[in-house]
Design an enzyme around this catalytic site. Structure first.
Site, short mmCIF file in Angstrom:
data_model
loop_
_atom_site.label_atom_id
_atom_site.label_comp_id
_atom_site.label_asym_id
_atom_site.label_seq_id
_atom_site.Cartn_x
_atom_site.Cartn_y
_atom_site.Cartn_z
CE LYS A 1 41.59 58.63 74.99
NZ LYS A 1 40.67 59.49 75.74
NE ARG B 1 42.54 64.42 78.68
CZ ARG B 1 41.55 63.84 78.00
NH1 ARG B 1 40.53 63.31 78.62
NH2 ARG B 1 41.61 63.78 76.69
NE ARG C 1 38.98 62.73 67.15
CZ ARG C 1 39.35 62.55 68.42
NH1 ARG C 1 39.49 61.33 68.91
NH2 ARG C 1 39.60 63.58 69.17
NE ARG D 1 36.88 66.13 70.13
CZ ARG D 1 37.56 65.35 70.97
NH1 ARG D 1 37.24 64.08 71.10
NH2 ARG D 1 38.56 65.83 71.66
NE ARG E 1 42.69 67.23 71.82
CZ ARG E 1 42.22 66.78 70.68
NH1 ARG E 1 42.18 67.57 69.62
NH2 ARG E 1 41.77 65.55 70.58
#
Ligand code: ADP
Ligand code: ZN
Length: 217
Positions: A14, A89, A128, A161, A172
Site C-alpha cells: 500500500k 479501517r 520493512r 517502525r 494488526r
C-alpha cells in the site's frame, strides 16, 4: 475526479503504491498512520493518546480517527482529489465517511484494494524500513534504497517502525481481518470496489492501478 481510498493488509504494498500514485496524479496523500506517527513524534495530545495503542498494533478509537480525517479532508488541497491511505479501517469509519464525504464535497469515488497472502505479509513487514519524512517504504531484502539506510525520494534516514515486530504485526493482522476486511463487501455494494493482486509484482500492480485511475480522472 480521483477521490480514492487505498486499502490492503499491512505489507500488501500500500505504502509503495501510495507514493507512486501521488507522484503520478499529483494528489495529496492522506495517511492516517503517517498523521498519527507525526503526532507521536511531536508529542501532541493526539500523539500521546495514540502512541501505546499503535505500538501494540491496535486501532486508534473511531471517534479520534474520524475527527482527524474530517478536518484533513476539509482542507483546500483535497478539493481536486485525494488519496486516503489507511482510512477507513472499520465499518463505523466507512459509514462516517459516507456521510461526511458529500457534506464537505469530498465523496469517495474509487476504492483500490491490494491483497497478498498472510505468509508473505509477515516476511515483508519484518524487512520493512520506512522514511519518517516522506513516508516512502523500502525492504532490506527485496526493495533496497540506492544508498543503504537513506530515502531515495527525499534523502532522510530510514527507520524501522515500532509496530513492525512479530507481536504487533499479529495483532494488526487479526484486527485487519476482523475489522477492516468487512469493508470489501461494503464498497462492493457501493459499486466503488476494485481489487488488485499484490503478488504480481510492484511494477505490474502499479501499471494496473494507474490504468484504472487514468480511466476515472
Ligand atoms: P500499515 O502500514 O500497517 O497499514 P498504517 O501506517 O496505515 O499501517 O497505520 C499504523 C497504525 O496507525 C495502525 O496499526 C493503527 O494503530 C493506526 N491507524 C492508522 N489508521 C487508522 C484508522 N483508520 N483507524 C484506527 N487506527 C488507525
Ligand atoms: Zn523520504
Amino acid at each position: 475526479m480521483l477521490n480514492i481510498i487505498l486499502m490492503g493488509p499491512p505489507g500488501a504494498g500500500k505504502g509503495t503504491q501510495a507514493t507512486r500514485i501521488i507522484d503520478e496524479f499529483n494528489l495529496p496523500h492522506i495517511s492516517t498512520g503517517d498523521i498519527f506517527r507525526e503526532n507521536i513524534s511531536k508529542g501532541t495530545e493526539l500523539g500521546l493518546k495514540a502512541k501505546a495503542i499503535i505500538e501494540r498494533g491496535d486501532l486508534v478509537p473511531d471517534e479520534l480517527t474520524i475527527d482527524l480525517v474530517r478536518s484533513r479532508l476539509s482542507q483546500d488541497d483535497c478539493a481536486k482529489g485525494y488519496l486516503l491511505d489507511g482510512f477507513p479501517r472499520t465499518i463505523a469509519q466507512a459509514e462516517a465517511l459516507k456521510t461526511m464525504g458529500p457534506e464537505i464535497g469530498r465523496a469517495v469515488n474509487l476504492v483500490v484494494d491490494i491483497t497478498v497472502p498472510d505468509e508473505v505479509l509477515m516476511e515483508r513487514i519484518a524487512g520493512r524500513r520506512v522514511c519518517p519524512k516522506c513516508g516512502a517504504s523500502y525492504n532490506v531484502n527485496t526493495m533496497k534504497p540506492a544508498k543503504e539506510g537513506i530515502c531515495d525520494r527525499c534523502g532522510a534516514e530510514l527507520i524501522q517502525r515500532k509496530d513492525d515486530n512479530p507481536e504487533s504485526f499479529k495483532i494488526r493482522l487479526d484486527n485487519y481481518y476482523a475489522q477492516t476486511a468487512p469493508l470489501v463487501d461494503f464498497y462492493k455494494a457501493e459499486g466503488l470496489y476494485h481489487h488488485f493482486d499484490g503478488m504480481i509484482g510492484l511494477e505490474k500492480v502499479s501499471a494496473e492501478i494507474s490504468e484504472l485511475l487514468k480511466a476515472n480522472q
